[in-house]
Write a protein that holds these residues in place. Structure first.
Motif, PDB file in Angstrom:
ATOM      1  N   ASN A 110       5.719  15.472  -1.996  1.00 26.94           N
ATOM      2  CA  ASN A 110       4.863  14.279  -2.051  1.00 26.94           C
ATOM      3  C   ASN A 110       3.406  14.629  -2.376  1.00 26.94           C
ATOM      4  O   ASN A 110       2.502  13.826  -2.142  1.00 26.94           O
ATOM      5  CB  ASN A 110       4.939  13.482  -0.736  1.00 26.94           C
ATOM      6  CG  ASN A 110       4.584  14.312   0.488  1.00 26.94           C
ATOM      7  OD1 ASN A 110       4.042  15.404   0.367  1.00 26.94           O
ATOM      8  ND2 ASN A 110       4.882  13.787   1.658  1.00 26.94           N
ATOM      9  N   LEU A 111       3.214  15.810  -2.945  1.00 24.03           N
ATOM     10  CA  LEU A 111       1.864  16.254  -3.294  1.00 24.03           C
ATOM     11  C   LEU A 111       1.186  15.274  -4.243  1.00 24.03           C
ATOM     12  O   LEU A 111      -0.016  15.016  -4.142  1.00 24.03           O
ATOM     13  CB  LEU A 111       1.914  17.645  -3.928  1.00 24.03           C
ATOM     14  CG  LEU A 111       0.576  18.216  -4.437  1.00 24.03           C
ATOM     15  CD1 LEU A 111      -0.418  18.360  -3.292  1.00 24.03           C
ATOM     16  CD2 LEU A 111       0.806  19.560  -5.129  1.00 24.03           C
ATOM     17  N   GLU A 112       1.940  14.683  -5.153  1.00 27.76           N
ATOM     18  CA  GLU A 112       1.366  13.754  -6.130  1.00 27.76           C
ATOM     19  C   GLU A 112       0.720  12.556  -5.446  1.00 27.76           C
ATOM     20  O   GLU A 112      -0.338  12.083  -5.873  1.00 27.76           O
ATOM     21  CB  GLU A 112       2.453  13.275  -7.091  1.00 27.76           C
ATOM     22  CG  GLU A 112       1.927  12.385  -8.203  1.00 27.76           C
ATOM     23  CD  GLU A 112       3.005  11.979  -9.184  1.00 27.76           C
ATOM     24  OE1 GLU A 112       2.768  11.040  -9.972  1.00 27.76           O
ATOM     25  OE2 GLU A 112       4.083  12.605  -9.184  1.00 27.76           O
ATOM     26  N   LEU A 113       1.331  12.063  -4.361  1.00 21.99           N
ATOM     27  CA  LEU A 113       0.779  10.911  -3.645  1.00 21.99           C
ATOM     28  C   LEU A 113      -0.512  11.295  -2.924  1.00 21.99           C
ATOM     29  O   LEU A 113      -1.457  10.493  -2.868  1.00 21.99           O
ATOM     30  CB  LEU A 113       1.802  10.365  -2.656  1.00 21.99           C
ATOM     31  CG  LEU A 113       3.042   9.718  -3.262  1.00 21.99           C
ATOM     32  CD1 LEU A 113       4.006   9.278  -2.170  1.00 21.99           C
ATOM     33  CD2 LEU A 113       2.656   8.528  -4.133  1.00 21.99           C
ATOM     34  N   TYR A 114      -0.542  12.500  -2.352  1.00 18.01           N
ATOM     35  CA  TYR A 114      -1.764  12.951  -1.686  1.00 18.01           C
ATOM     36  C   TYR A 114      -2.882  13.205  -2.701  1.00 18.01           C
ATOM     37  O   TYR A 114      -4.050  12.904  -2.438  1.00 18.01           O
ATOM     38  CB  TYR A 114      -1.487  14.199  -0.857  1.00 18.01           C
ATOM     39  CG  TYR A 114      -0.816  13.903   0.455  1.00 18.01           C
ATOM     40  CD1 TYR A 114      -1.563  13.539   1.572  1.00 18.01           C
ATOM     41  CD2 TYR A 114       0.569  13.959   0.597  1.00 18.01           C
ATOM     42  CE1 TYR A 114      -0.953  13.246   2.791  1.00 18.01           C
ATOM     43  CE2 TYR A 114       1.189  13.666   1.804  1.00 18.01           C
ATOM     44  CZ  TYR A 114       0.421  13.315   2.896  1.00 18.01           C
ATOM     45  OH  TYR A 114       1.026  13.017   4.098  1.00 18.01           O
ATOM     46  N   LEU A 131       0.818  -1.208   0.000  1.00 20.03           N
ATOM     47  CA  LEU A 131       0.000   0.000   0.000  1.00 20.03           C
ATOM     48  C   LEU A 131       0.858   1.267   0.000  1.00 20.03           C
ATOM     49  O   LEU A 131       0.389   2.332  -0.374  1.00 20.03           O
ATOM     50  CB  LEU A 131      -0.933   0.012   1.215  1.00 20.03           C
ATOM     51  CG  LEU A 131      -2.011   1.111   1.230  1.00 20.03           C
ATOM     52  CD1 LEU A 131      -2.930   0.984   0.026  1.00 20.03           C
ATOM     53  CD2 LEU A 131      -2.822   1.060   2.512  1.00 20.03           C
ATOM     54  N   LYS A 132       2.127   1.156   0.392  1.00 15.55           N
ATOM     55  CA  LYS A 132       2.990   2.338   0.435  1.00 15.55           C
ATOM     56  C   LYS A 132       3.073   2.978  -0.944  1.00 15.55           C
ATOM     57  O   LYS A 132       3.314   2.303  -1.946  1.00 15.55           O
ATOM     58  CB  LYS A 132       4.395   1.976   0.923  1.00 15.55           C
ATOM     59  CG  LYS A 132       5.294   3.203   1.080  1.00 15.55           C
ATOM     60  CD  LYS A 132       6.651   2.854   1.654  1.00 15.55           C
ATOM     61  CE  LYS A 132       7.482   4.124   1.811  1.00 15.55           C
ATOM     62  NZ  LYS A 132       8.831   3.845   2.336  1.00 15.55           N
ATOM     63  N   ASN A 133       2.838   4.262  -1.004  1.00 10.16           N
ATOM     64  CA  ASN A 133       2.801   5.054  -2.240  1.00 10.16           C
ATOM     65  C   ASN A 133       1.630   4.680  -3.147  1.00 10.16           C
ATOM     66  O   ASN A 133       1.571   5.127  -4.295  1.00 10.16           O
ATOM     67  CB  ASN A 133       4.108   4.913  -3.044  1.00 10.16           C
ATOM     68  CG  ASN A 133       5.319   5.429  -2.297  1.00 10.16           C
ATOM     69  OD1 ASN A 133       5.194   6.228  -1.370  1.00 10.16           O
ATOM     70  ND2 ASN A 133       6.491   4.969  -2.684  1.00 10.16           N
ATOM     71  N   ASN A 134       0.714   3.875  -2.635  1.00 14.15           N
ATOM     72  CA  ASN A 134      -0.384   3.387  -3.472  1.00 14.15           C
ATOM     73  C   ASN A 134      -1.764   3.609  -2.867  1.00 14.15           C
ATOM     74  O   ASN A 134      -2.737   2.995  -3.327  1.00 14.15           O
ATOM     75  CB  ASN A 134      -0.197   1.895  -3.759  1.00 14.15           C
ATOM     76  CG  ASN A 134       0.855   1.641  -4.811  1.00 14.15           C
ATOM     77  OD1 ASN A 134       0.788   2.195  -5.903  1.00 14.15           O
ATOM     78  ND2 ASN A 134       1.842   0.820  -4.477  1.00 14.15           N
ATOM     79  N   ILE A 135      -1.881   4.451  -1.838  1.00 11.48           N
ATOM     80  CA  ILE A 135      -3.208   4.735  -1.280  1.00 11.48           C
ATOM     81  C   ILE A 135      -4.072   5.404  -2.349  1.00 11.48           C
ATOM     82  O   ILE A 135      -3.648   6.339  -3.021  1.00 11.48           O
ATOM     83  CB  ILE A 135      -3.108   5.633  -0.029  1.00 11.48           C
ATOM     84  CG1 ILE A 135      -2.600   4.821   1.164  1.00 11.48           C
ATOM     85  CG2 ILE A 135      -4.452   6.267   0.310  1.00 11.48           C
ATOM     86  CD1 ILE A 135      -2.576   5.567   2.473  1.00 11.48           C
TER      87      ILE A 135
END
Length: 205
Positions: free
Chosen positions: A127-131, A40-44
């Motif tokens: 890390n805006l892209e992940l959010y 799930l890391k970086n994949n929420i």
């Protein structure tokens, strides 16, 4: 968690009325070991949603199903909202119980959040892209006229009620939102809460 008994009973009562109930170990859960959970890391908002829609497609291909409703508690509440946001045509409605609606504000306001590891830290430009990947607020038209039920404990210290307020403010003229406030914390444990939740869900679906 103690609250799982609450939801197991709730789902069993719904099953006894003729609903087809499916409990999903999505990517990020501990259903299939550590590697499965850590994926799930970086994949929420991505791999977890893929887990859910894969099951839904399987069910639709193998059973006669007219309506699909997602229900989740805590992280599962977020996942219910995120999945209907990504696949509004396939899903009839979503029920979020004490669920996250906005990871950015939740983690920014809670320096002890265990979920920051999945975004490589607190919210920043890096890390805006992940959010954004996890967001349910970017393409609001996705939830136009979709049925959403928010159930929450007014004394919840884990997922504050401000999370529900954010969602209602953003979608009150777009989605068909209902809500149920309970005199509870993050873990639901009162019989009167069970009765209210059960009745509300029956009415909702």
């Amino acid at each position: 968690y103690f609250s799982y008994g609450f939801f197991d009973l709730l789902l069993e009562k719904l099953r006894s009325l003729g609903f087809l109930i499916v409990k999903i170990d999505y990517v990020g859960s501990f259903g299939y070991g550590r590697k499965f959970a850590e994926e799930l890391k970086n994949n929420i908002g991505k791999r977890d949603v893929e887990s859910v829609i894969k099951v839904i497609n399987y069910l639709k291909n193998n059973y006669k199903i007219n309506y699909v409703y997602l229900i989740g508690n805590s992280y599962g509440g977020y996942l219910s909202l995120k999945t209907i946001y990504e696949y509004p045509v396939e899903i009839s409605g979503a029920i979020s119980i004490n669920g996250v609606t906005d990871w950015w504000t939740l983690i920014k306001n809670n320096k002890n959040s265990i979920f920051k590891i999945h975004f490589n830290g607190y919210p920043t430009k890096s890390n805006l892209e992940l959010y954004d990947q996890a967001s349910i607020f970017i393409q609001k038209e996705n939830l136009k006229n979709k049925k959403i039920l928010l159930i929450y404990g007014k004394n919840d210290k884990t997922i504050p009620t401000s999370q529900n307020d954010l969602f209602i403010k953003a979608y009150n003229t777009i989605a068909k939102i209902e809500n149920l406030e309970l005199d509870e914390g993050h873990i639901l444990e009162k019989k009167e809460s069970f009765d209210k939740v059960y009745k509300k869900i029956i009415d909702f679906v």
